[in-house]
Design an enzyme around this catalytic site. Sequence first.
Site, PDB file in Angstrom:
ATOM      1  N   TYR A  58       1.022  -1.190   0.002  1.00 32.11           N
ATOM      2  CA  TYR A  58       0.006   0.093  -0.045  1.00 32.11           C
ATOM      3  C   TYR A  58       0.995   1.220  -0.003  1.00 32.11           C
ATOM      4  O   TYR A  58       0.738   2.064  -0.624  1.00 32.11           O
ATOM      5  CB  TYR A  58      -0.930  -0.092   1.275  1.00 32.11           C
ATOM      6  CG  TYR A  58      -1.881   1.179   1.163  1.00 32.11           C
ATOM      7  CD1 TYR A  58      -3.126   1.128   0.724  1.00 32.11           C
ATOM      8  CD2 TYR A  58      -1.395   2.418   1.985  1.00 32.11           C
ATOM      9  CE1 TYR A  58      -4.098   2.193   0.523  1.00 32.11           C
ATOM     10  CE2 TYR A  58      -2.195   3.528   1.821  1.00 32.11           C
ATOM     11  CZ  TYR A  58      -3.591   3.538   1.274  1.00 32.11           C
ATOM     12  OH  TYR A  58      -4.433   4.442   1.258  1.00 32.11           O
ATOM     13  N   ASP A  59       1.903   1.231   0.877  1.00 30.59           N
ATOM     14  CA  ASP A  59       2.781   2.285   0.846  1.00 30.59           C
ATOM     15  C   ASP A  59       3.397   2.789  -0.515  1.00 30.59           C
ATOM     16  O   ASP A  59       3.669   3.762  -0.875  1.00 30.59           O
ATOM     17  CB  ASP A  59       3.762   2.264   1.946  1.00 30.59           C
ATOM     18  CG  ASP A  59       3.213   2.243   3.403  1.00 30.59           C
ATOM     19  OD1 ASP A  59       2.183   2.783   3.322  1.00 30.59           O
ATOM     20  OD2 ASP A  59       4.055   1.625   4.171  1.00 30.59           O
ATOM     21  N   THR A  85       1.780   7.700  10.696  1.00 34.51           N
ATOM     22  CA  THR A  85       3.417   7.585  10.972  1.00 34.51           C
ATOM     23  C   THR A  85       3.947   7.325   9.730  1.00 34.51           C
ATOM     24  O   THR A  85       3.355   6.216   8.948  1.00 34.51           O
ATOM     25  CB  THR A  85       3.722   6.823  12.090  1.00 34.51           C
ATOM     26  OG1 THR A  85       2.856   7.028  13.381  1.00 34.51           O
ATOM     27  CG2 THR A  85       5.120   6.881  12.365  1.00 34.51           C
ATOM     28  N   LYS A 145       5.233  -0.692  17.713  1.00 33.30           N
ATOM     29  CA  LYS A 145       4.309  -0.151  16.876  1.00 33.30           C
ATOM     30  C   LYS A 145       2.885  -0.953  17.082  1.00 33.30           C
ATOM     31  O   LYS A 145       2.729  -2.063  16.266  1.00 33.30           O
ATOM     32  CB  LYS A 145       4.444   0.345  15.447  1.00 33.30           C
ATOM     33  CG  LYS A 145       3.404   0.749  14.686  1.00 33.30           C
ATOM     34  CD  LYS A 145       3.596   0.990  13.370  1.00 33.30           C
ATOM     35  CE  LYS A 145       2.871   1.638  12.496  1.00 33.30           C
ATOM     36  NZ  LYS A 145       1.412   1.117  12.268  1.00 33.30           N
ATOM     37  N   ARG A 154      -9.660   7.631  16.263  1.00 38.61           N
ATOM     38  CA  ARG A 154      -8.949   8.339  15.521  1.00 38.61           C
ATOM     39  C   ARG A 154      -9.587   8.988  14.235  1.00 38.61           C
ATOM     40  O   ARG A 154      -9.295  10.101  14.038  1.00 38.61           O
ATOM     41  CB  ARG A 154      -7.653   7.383  15.012  1.00 38.61           C
ATOM     42  CG  ARG A 154      -6.490   8.331  14.386  1.00 38.61           C
ATOM     43  CD  ARG A 154      -5.559   7.637  13.698  1.00 38.61           C
ATOM     44  NE  ARG A 154      -4.742   8.283  12.997  1.00 38.61           N
ATOM     45  CZ  ARG A 154      -4.874   8.464  11.540  1.00 38.61           C
ATOM     46  NH1 ARG A 154      -5.743   8.050  10.890  1.00 38.61           N
ATOM     47  NH2 ARG A 154      -4.026   9.312  10.784  1.00 38.61           N
ATOM     48  N   GLU A 175      -4.125   2.600  21.912  1.00 32.98           N
ATOM     49  CA  GLU A 175      -4.468   1.594  20.994  1.00 32.98           C
ATOM     50  C   GLU A 175      -5.371   0.645  21.726  1.00 32.98           C
ATOM     51  O   GLU A 175      -4.931   0.128  22.941  1.00 32.98           O
ATOM     52  CB  GLU A 175      -3.273   0.683  20.155  1.00 32.98           C
ATOM     53  CG  GLU A 175      -2.425   1.511  19.408  1.00 32.98           C
ATOM     54  CD  GLU A 175      -2.982   1.494  17.646  1.00 32.98           C
ATOM     55  OE1 GLU A 175      -3.697   0.582  17.366  1.00 32.98           O
ATOM     56  OE2 GLU A 175      -2.185   2.326  16.999  1.00 32.98           O
ATOM     57  N   CYS A 187       8.475   3.016 -28.093  1.00 37.31           N
ATOM     58  CA  CYS A 187       7.535   2.777 -27.149  1.00 37.31           C
ATOM     59  C   CYS A 187       6.708   1.465 -27.710  1.00 37.31           C
ATOM     60  O   CYS A 187       6.403   1.433 -29.130  1.00 37.31           O
ATOM     61  CB  CYS A 187       6.572   4.015 -27.477  1.00 37.31           C
ATOM     62  SG  CYS A 187       4.627   3.782 -26.832  1.00 37.31           S
ATOM     63  N   CYS A 236       3.243   3.148 -29.797  1.00 38.02           N
ATOM     64  CA  CYS A 236       3.232   3.849 -30.970  1.00 38.02           C
ATOM     65  C   CYS A 236       4.639   3.662 -31.733  1.00 38.02           C
ATOM     66  O   CYS A 236       4.723   4.287 -32.701  1.00 38.02           O
ATOM     67  CB  CYS A 236       2.933   5.154 -30.755  1.00 38.02           C
ATOM     68  SG  CYS A 236       4.424   6.093 -29.809  1.00 38.02           S
TER      69      CYS A 236
END
Length: 649
Positions: free
Chosen positions: A66-67, A106, A143, A159, A190, A390, A393
């Site tokens: 995801y990051d 974070t 964490k 949050r 948490e 490319c 094209c």
Amino acid sequence: MSVFTLTKEHLDVLEEKKLKSNLKLIEKIIRNDDFYSMDQKDMQYFLRVADVLYRYGKAIISDKEYDDKEIWYKENHPESHLYDVVQSDLRESGKTVKLPKKMLSTDKAYSKKEIEKWLDRILNTALNLNIDRDEIIIRVTPKLDGYAAYDDGSTLYTRGDGVNGQDITRAFKRGLKVTKSGKRGLGAGEIVINKKYFDKNLSEYFENSRNIQAAIIAEKNVDDKVKKAINDGACVFYPFSLIDNWTGHYKELLNDFDNIIEKIWNAVDYDVDGVILEAVDSQIKDNLGSTRKFHRWQIAFKRNDEAAEVEVVSVTPQTSRTGRVTPVAELVPTRISGATISRATVHHYKMVKSTGVGPGALLQVVRSGLVIPKIEKVIKPVEPQIPEYCPSCQSHLIWESDHLVCPNKSDCPAQTENTLVHFFKTLGNNDGFGPKNIEKLANLGVKHIHQVYDLKSHQFAMYGFGEKTSKNLYDQLQASQNIEIEDWRFLSAFGVSRLGGGNCEKLLQHYSLDNLFGASVEDIEKLDGFAKVSAEAIVEGLANIREEFFKVYNLGFNLSITPKLSEQQDSSSPIAGAIIVFTGTMLQGKRGDMEKHAKSLGAKVAKSVTGKTTYLVAGTKVGENKINGAKENGVKVLSEQEYLDLIAQ
């Protein structure tokens, strides 16, 4: 190719959040990693879906994946406020309330090298503040992978979006306790559940601990098994201030990094998905401040799991709608984490070139759970194959930073639709030609900007638009030529590599639109702010759009001309060199006119507030959050009249 299908649990969450509009897209990305070739709207949709499912304990990709996608998206679409799009609604239902203190996310790092870069920022800040390096202390904590909340002593808040959350004090009323016999009111923390307790008593009833955390704060009746977990003290609120930690000198951290990280990672018997590193010195914290999303003095260190060695069969170039050519590694089918992996996207051709990804190369590929395969490292490099042309094209490709780019914005089949969308979006004076209508025209053979402007009302009807819509589209095209727009905006609308609005304006301070196309690489390279690589990309890009540009330019658009540097006023004005953001509705003139005037007085005009902004000029109808956010960043807020008084000095 691995098979992936969204489960009923996934679908239930997406139904609740009204995000079921394009499920085939989600499944396609999970199977084939086609994210990087999608258009901007689809990227936003995928990131939002992935974020929501993660919050509900139904993650479809890993944090790292995801990051990577979020970072890539923001780098390639800097004008898009992704944070607003992804977190456009709070995950919980019900009335929201303002948090007593912001709860920012974070920032993340996945290697010691990235941590060292972060520490360099801390050290440079200390140097600027005359703080001795021997006094720089770093705190490292687990964490927690729980449900983020804030306790002010009387109310427990979710949050939410970091600014506004919900009142979930009912969790304490149900018997939830603060860990370590702590008192209420210790701030951010948490809601977590003991891992051993979960494995022994709840794992056969709940898919993962995140489902328990969500159940604790549910408005409706709580499951009896969850009630028992609360009563048994297995579910707790864990304030960050009470968490186990290692605190010491930054050199000690670097010298014993692996051992310290390992010790803190396993310091608590709760789910942990990394460790948090933060500077302790209050001066450093205050000076570094925060971005809109992260504290700069804090970072999370995470790591990947589950890898396999995989051989590369070939590397296939794919041209995206933005013109970037993405390398896709075709792999010998390999089983990882219960799925067969046969392809993985390489970030860019600079990586292919520098690490030796090609046929016969041996890669370490990571996949955790239902995760798109990620190349972790190249074990055995080979001579890479770098395409010159490319695949869409056959135009000559150019290097743009780390990427190979097709500069043929006008005639590349992979790009033509995106070029049209970009043109009308950048002009910003025509509501009728959005992505859907452009797609309809492009599918029927309208590939170029000038072809759109050549269309008459009856021709739109021939393309399947209704009579009224056809007339509106035609009228809007005429209006877009007559409404005054800046010449730099007009040039930027053609989507040339390295020619965003800012660079267009800089160039047109030296050249007119007519003679810019005659500028050489050497000419542009001499100008402030243009390196050789940028100049080469701009000259080649301008050459590619020249024919189409003048076909459109000669239609007679109403362009306001950028003042040449020799014509602009000197730096004696009160706002010379200031960075100004205008927001809200102005009473004594149009906002666009005020922005132009500010530029003529030597100011830089920005669209969003950052820590570097000098003034936020607020008209009417401006939200309180925006004003407060600017003040928290140290930005001076001026009313419209205060601004006018300032420039009149």
